[in-house]
Enzyme design. Structure first.
Site, PDB file in Angstrom:
ATOM      1  N   LEU A 192       0.852  -1.183   0.000  1.00 15.12           N
ATOM      2  CA  LEU A 192       0.000   0.000   0.000  1.00 15.12           C
ATOM      3  C   LEU A 192       0.888   1.233   0.000  1.00 15.12           C
ATOM      4  CD1 LEU A 192      -2.807  -1.031   2.517  1.00 15.12           C
ATOM      5  CD2 LEU A 192      -2.482  -1.670   0.113  1.00 15.12           C
ATOM      6  N   ASP A 193       1.031   1.834  -1.162  1.00 15.50           N
ATOM      7  CA  ASP A 193       1.911   2.978  -1.319  1.00 15.50           C
ATOM      8  C   ASP A 193       1.233   4.257  -0.850  1.00 15.50           C
ATOM      9  OD1 ASP A 193       4.339   4.341  -2.614  1.00 15.50           O
ATOM     10  OD2 ASP A 193       2.654   5.322  -3.630  1.00 15.50           O
ATOM     11  N   GLU A 233       3.450   0.743   3.640  1.00 14.56           N
ATOM     12  CA  GLU A 233       4.654   1.561   3.466  1.00 14.56           C
ATOM     13  C   GLU A 233       4.441   2.926   4.112  1.00 14.56           C
ATOM     14  OE1 GLU A 233       6.863   4.694   0.923  1.00 14.56           O
ATOM     15  OE2 GLU A 233       4.726   4.265   0.927  1.00 14.56           O
ATOM     16  N   GLN A 346      14.618  12.198   3.240  1.00 18.14           N
ATOM     17  CA  GLN A 346      15.448  11.164   2.650  1.00 18.14           C
ATOM     18  C   GLN A 346      16.700  11.752   2.028  1.00 18.14           C
ATOM     19  OE1 GLN A 346      12.847   9.275  -0.175  1.00 18.14           O
ATOM     20  NE2 GLN A 346      11.734   8.118   1.370  1.00 18.14           N
TER      21      GLN A 346
END
Length: 505
Positions: A192-193, A233, A346
């Protein structure tokens, strides 16, 4: 999901351009190496605004790759995981184009989330500033309708990715249709993005709300009824990740990559060992994915209160700077304000480059990953000990493309002959086949600088002993010992004349 190392890959970037070529690769040079494959978005189209994560049609395979019969053929060879992009769809999708053309008369009118849909009476400044978004700015885009009117659409990620209302009948039917198509094609697991952003509520952060958990529960139940396992996710504060893990089938251990780097950079496994003592076991372990190396996952919580991270802020800053040093500045050029498709949490860099292209340090990192409880996944660039693709970054201007190289077959076969890759594949085969990995896990801190990880099942035992100060490791199995040692290329954060300056960065 099999308790074996899985591959994460795009169909068209790993030695070929089609599903048939990928199937031939996994049945040829890489036969028996992987216990499953996570296919990154293969839907129509794969080359939109976000490398397939903005599908025009989520129920159609991009014809350049193949078709659903190709997915079935691959799934008959190896278990396949696919993405369900829960939060949004392409601005070029038929549903959205119908909405632009017909407005409120469109059957999809309520499917696309507007600011007014969440804030019908308008929003205060505080309410807008409380919205959590992994990009700078507010998550809204002005859309001009065919009749000349305008709507303020909710766009969490980019202006080309339009958020859907998962509670609206059209949105719910759309997502159900995706699950049904994947199940028909033989897919056995879905990721599940961006599901953490799927529910928006006025006066909240619009991220991982109680209502989000309720939606995940419902949607996961739908998936399971079709025989699909579910991976959620979410990049989030580590305690929130632990909470999520209690409610779902599988979660990523996104804290592991930066903590392994921290241990190797600073020469001490303390934070890594503390995480091992509390991390969820229903984890998919990764060091690299199609996204960057997560920082938020080990940092302090951004919400009010005293919620420290797994490493102190100064060490977290130093860790980021050390990634940049090891990559000779390439990661700096691909991260933050230096690149579009901006991620605030990130660092964009291949894991091999983050370790200074040091073969020994890289194999130690992979061994640690494979010894963690859970199921390991290795990204296709990581399988080949890939380096940063500065040409692709320059061509697209998208930071994450630095770690999304296109390998042709000749380049892949050459990479497979590298000693570091050959040793990595040997390590993968050991992880897949040794019976001890189906037993009990033990972790033990040895002094300040060493860590022992072991698996025991009846009379079988495998052990990994890592001295982080010396950057060397011994893997013992069946009376044999494999040694890994740094090549001396790794730039460290635990010593040297610039150490104090680095900590102040």
């Amino acid at each position: 999901m099999f308790n074996k190392v899985q591959l994460i890959t795009y169909v068209d970037r790993f030695g070929g351009r089609t599903l048939a070529e990928l199937e031939a690769l996994l049945d040829g040079p890489l036969a028996g190496v992987f216990g499953g494959v996570h296919l990154l978005p293969f839907f129509d189209r794969i080359d939109g605004a976000d490398a397939g994560f903005d599908p025009v049609d989520h129920t159609v395979v991009d014809p350049r790759l193949g078709n659903w019969e190709g997915i079935k053929a691959l799934a008959a060879q190896v278990p396949v995981m696919a993405d369900v992009i829960v939060n949004h769809m392409s601005a070029e999708s038929p549903q959205f184009l119908d909405y632009l053309a017909n407005g409120d008369a469109s059957p999809y009118a309520g499917m696309f989330l507007t600011m007014a849909g969440v804030f019908p009476k308008g929003a205060t400044e505080d309410e807008l500033l409380s919205i959590y978004r992994p990009r700078p700015g507010l998550p809204f885009t002005v859309a001009t309708m065919k009749n000349g009117g305008t709507r303020l659409l909710w766009t969490t990620f980019t202006a080309r990715q339009i958020d859907i209302d998962v509670s609206h009948p059209a949105g719910a039917a759309y997502l159900q249709g995706i699950l049904e198509q994947l199940a028909r094609a033989g897919v056995t697991m879905v990721r599940l993005d961006a599901v953490g952003y799927a529910v928006k509520k006025a006066g909240s952060s619009c991220f991982m709300l109680p209502e989000t958990f309720a939606f995940i529960d419902r949607f996961a139940a739908q998936a399971r009824s079709l025989g699909l396992e579910v991976l959620v996710e979410v990049h989030a504060y580590y305690r929130r990740q632990i909470e999520i893990a209690r409610r779902v089938d599988w979660v990523y251990d996104f804290a592991l990559p930066p903590l392994v780097l921290h241990a190797l950079y600073f020469g001490t496994p303390g934070p890594l060992h503390r995480w091992i003592g509390q991390r969820p076991d229903n984890a998919i372990t990764v060091l690299d994915t199609h996204d960057g190396i997560g920082i938020i996952d080990i940092g302090a919580d951004r919400t009010p209160g005293d919620n420290p991270g797994l490493v102190p802020p100064a060490e977290l800053d130093c860790l980021v700077e050390t990634i940049h040093r090891n990559s000779d500045g390439a990661s700096r050029a691909a991260t933050g304000a230096a690149a579009s498709n901006l991620d605030l949490y990130q660092v964009n860099c291949t894991f091999f480059d983050a370790l200074g292209r040091d073969d020994g340090a890289y194999l130690i990192a992979r061994a640690i990953q494979f010894f963690m409880p859970g199921v390991p996944q290795v990204y296709y660039v990581g399988v080949l000990a890939g380096t940063n693709d500065l040409r692709l970054l320059e061509r697209t201007g998208v930071g994450r493309d630095i770690n999304r190289h296109y390998y042709d077959r000749a380049e892949l076969e050459a990479a497979l002959r590298q000693p570091v890759v050959e040793q990595l594949i040997d390590l993968i085969r050991l992880r897949n086949s040794h019976p001890a990995f189906n037993g009990t896990f033990e972790s033990r801190l040895v002094g300040e600088h060493a860590l022992s990880l072991a698996w025991i099942h009846q009379d079988d035992r495998v052990e990994l002993a890592v001295d982080f100060r010396l950057c060397e490791a011994r893997l013992s199995a069946d009376g044999h010992t494999i040694c890994y040692r740094s090549n001396g290329l790794l730039k460290r954060a635990d010593g040297g004349p610039n150490h104090d300056l680095a900590l102040q960065a």
